[in-house]
Design an enzyme around this catalytic site. Structure first.
Site, PDB file in Angstrom:
ATOM      1  N   LYS A   1     -12.518   2.384  12.345  1.00 48.99           N
ATOM      2  CA  LYS A   1     -11.228   2.831  12.877  1.00 48.99           C
ATOM      3  C   LYS A   1     -11.334   3.227  14.352  1.00 48.99           C
ATOM      4  O   LYS A   1     -10.446   2.961  15.154  1.00 48.99           O
ATOM      5  CB  LYS A   1     -10.694   3.996  12.036  1.00 48.99           C
ATOM      6  CG  LYS A   1     -10.181   3.574  10.674  1.00 48.99           C
ATOM      7  CD  LYS A   1      -9.003   2.616  10.824  1.00 48.99           C
ATOM      8  CE  LYS A   1      -8.320   2.318   9.522  1.00 48.99           C
ATOM      9  NZ  LYS A   1      -7.123   1.467   9.715  1.00 48.99           N
TER      10      LYS A   1
ATOM     11  N   GLY B   1       0.819  -1.204   0.000  1.00 45.28           N
ATOM     12  CA  GLY B   1       0.000   0.000   0.000  1.00 45.28           C
ATOM     13  C   GLY B   1       0.855   1.258   0.000  1.00 45.28           C
ATOM     14  O   GLY B   1       2.072   1.216   0.164  1.00 45.28           O
ATOM     15  N   PHE B   2       0.204   2.378  -0.167  1.00 38.33           N
ATOM     16  CA  PHE B   2       0.861   3.684  -0.266  1.00 38.33           C
ATOM     17  C   PHE B   2       1.742   3.976   0.953  1.00 38.33           C
ATOM     18  O   PHE B   2       2.965   4.172   0.842  1.00 38.33           O
ATOM     19  CB  PHE B   2      -0.237   4.739  -0.457  1.00 38.33           C
ATOM     20  CG  PHE B   2       0.203   6.166  -0.359  1.00 38.33           C
ATOM     21  CD1 PHE B   2       1.400   6.593  -0.897  1.00 38.33           C
ATOM     22  CD2 PHE B   2      -0.616   7.112   0.271  1.00 38.33           C
ATOM     23  CE1 PHE B   2       1.790   7.931  -0.819  1.00 38.33           C
ATOM     24  CE2 PHE B   2      -0.246   8.439   0.340  1.00 38.33           C
ATOM     25  CZ  PHE B   2       0.959   8.851  -0.194  1.00 38.33           C
ATOM     26  N   ILE B   3       1.141   3.983   2.129  1.00 38.89           N
ATOM     27  CA  ILE B   3       1.882   4.332   3.336  1.00 38.89           C
ATOM     28  C   ILE B   3       2.810   3.194   3.751  1.00 38.89           C
ATOM     29  O   ILE B   3       3.966   3.423   4.145  1.00 38.89           O
ATOM     30  CB  ILE B   3       0.914   4.706   4.471  1.00 38.89           C
ATOM     31  CG1 ILE B   3       0.132   5.978   4.112  1.00 38.89           C
ATOM     32  CG2 ILE B   3       1.659   4.906   5.788  1.00 38.89           C
ATOM     33  CD1 ILE B   3      -1.041   6.270   5.018  1.00 38.89           C
TER      34      ILE B   3
ATOM     35  N   TYR C   1     -16.396   3.611   7.597  1.00 33.39           N
ATOM     36  CA  TYR C   1     -14.932   3.568   7.621  1.00 33.39           C
ATOM     37  C   TYR C   1     -14.404   4.177   8.920  1.00 33.39           C
ATOM     38  O   TYR C   1     -13.595   3.571   9.636  1.00 33.39           O
ATOM     39  CB  TYR C   1     -14.360   4.323   6.421  1.00 33.39           C
ATOM     40  CG  TYR C   1     -12.886   4.633   6.546  1.00 33.39           C
ATOM     41  CD1 TYR C   1     -11.937   3.613   6.515  1.00 33.39           C
ATOM     42  CD2 TYR C   1     -12.433   5.946   6.704  1.00 33.39           C
ATOM     43  CE1 TYR C   1     -10.587   3.895   6.640  1.00 33.39           C
ATOM     44  CE2 TYR C   1     -11.093   6.236   6.824  1.00 33.39           C
ATOM     45  CZ  TYR C   1     -10.174   5.206   6.794  1.00 33.39           C
ATOM     46  OH  TYR C   1      -8.828   5.482   6.926  1.00 33.39           O
TER      47      TYR C   1
END
Length: 337
Positions: A157, A11-13, A153
């Protein structure tokens, strides 16, 4: 050599964090589901680059597959776990809510079970600025009450934070949750605003601008973000003996070795200024399609990053214009435009 298991390394991070940790001399074990939420080729390329380092290993599997995740964790025995993998995206949670339950609730539970059994030195897990929901007092502070999430979402979290606290309390498991604020930069996700805006401007196709542009975001450059995570790895929380031991700025729980930390640029940027900076970098004006506020979205986010600085001595510092310049340069190179 200290070993770190990172979920979501394609993934991006996760890619950027793994790259930084490898540069800092850690061994990194990557676990990623390679889901098709967006172009899998981008994920595969990230893993290919990480695999050029002999201290990185890549493993493909879903968070919901406890047997596979558990077998990997027990074989590798990491010292630290950084849990970044999740079903991301505020808007997609309106279309496919079950994916968030499976990945973000069941998947996170599986990660915590592995951390508990391994008795890791530190469990770090990603949360989001969306957890602040309908809160209006800004900049957002980790000690605020957050009970008004506006999307599933964000709710998953926030649930992860509650789950993490319970495990920290029950098993004395040092746990840090970090809340991200609008992360952007090279190798980003195609569903994010900067990626969409850059693509639209360069192609001459309309870009959707919500709430008629009257939105503000605390844009955080990805290398600043992962530097914050890297430093937080060394700042494992300890259970306080009493409430009097907790500093006024600290979100440390009085009942567990657990805290929540904002990672943001502490700079509220108007969306239209963000668009204008992309236009300037691309050398052309956007075709703008002004839209009403989208369901579940919030008009503004803004981080109080005092706690991050107190714990690590670090403050994110990349300006939005510099971050956009680097992204557009990467985008032109990667897509050959």
């Amino acid at each position: 050599m200290k070993k770190i298991l990172i979920t979501g390394t394609a993934g991006f991070i996760g890619y950027h964090l793994a790259q930084l940790l490898l540069e800092d001399g850690f061994a990194v074990v990557g676990y990623d589901g390679m889901t098709d939420y967006y172009d899998v080729r981008l994920k595969e390329r990230r893993h290919q680059m990480l695999l050029q380092n002999q201290h990185f290993s890549a493993h493909v599997g879903m968070l919901e597959d406890f047997e596979k995740l558990h077998a990997l964790a027990m074989a590798e025995k990491p010292d630290v776990i950084v849990h970044l993998a999740a079903q991301a995206g505020v808007r997609y949670s309106l279309e496919n809510p079950r994916a968030y339950i499976d990945a973000n609730l069941v998947g996170t539970f599986n990660v915590m079970e592995c951390a508990r059994e391994l008795k890791v030195e530190h469990l770090l897990m990603a949360s989001t600025s969306s957890a602040y929901g309908a809160n209006e007092d800004m900049p957002f502070n980790e000690r605020e009450k957050c009970d008004t999430q506006l999307t599933l979402y964000a709710a998953t979290k926030k649930a992860n934070e509650a789950m993490g606290h319970s495990y920290a309390h029950l098993w004395n498991l040092p746990t840090t949750m970090f809340r991200f604020f609008t992360v952007y930069g090279p190798w980003g996700r195609p569903d994010m605003a900067l990626f969409k805006f850059t693509k639209g401007i360069l192609q001459g196709t309309p870009i959707d601008i919500y709430n008629n542009g009257e939105m503000y975001r605390d844009f955080t450059y990805v290398t600043d973000l992962v530097r914050g995570i890297r430093l937080l790895i060394d700042a494992a929380p300890e259970r306080p003996e009493s409430k009097d031991d907790i500093a006024p700025y600290d979100s440390l729980s009085p009942a567990a070795p657990f805290r929540v930390v904002n990672i943001g640029n502490s700079d509220k940027v108007r969306l239209m200024d963000f668009v204008e900076a992309i236009e300037a970098e691309c050398g052309r004006e956007a075709v703008k399609n002004f839209m009403p506020m989208q369901k579940g979205d919030v008009p503004a986010t803004w981080a109080d990053a005092t706690l991050l600085k107190e714990l690590t001595g670090y403050t994110p510092q990349t300006s939005v214009r510099e971050g956009i310049r680097r992204f557009v340069a990467w985008y032109r190179d990667y897509y050959e435009v």
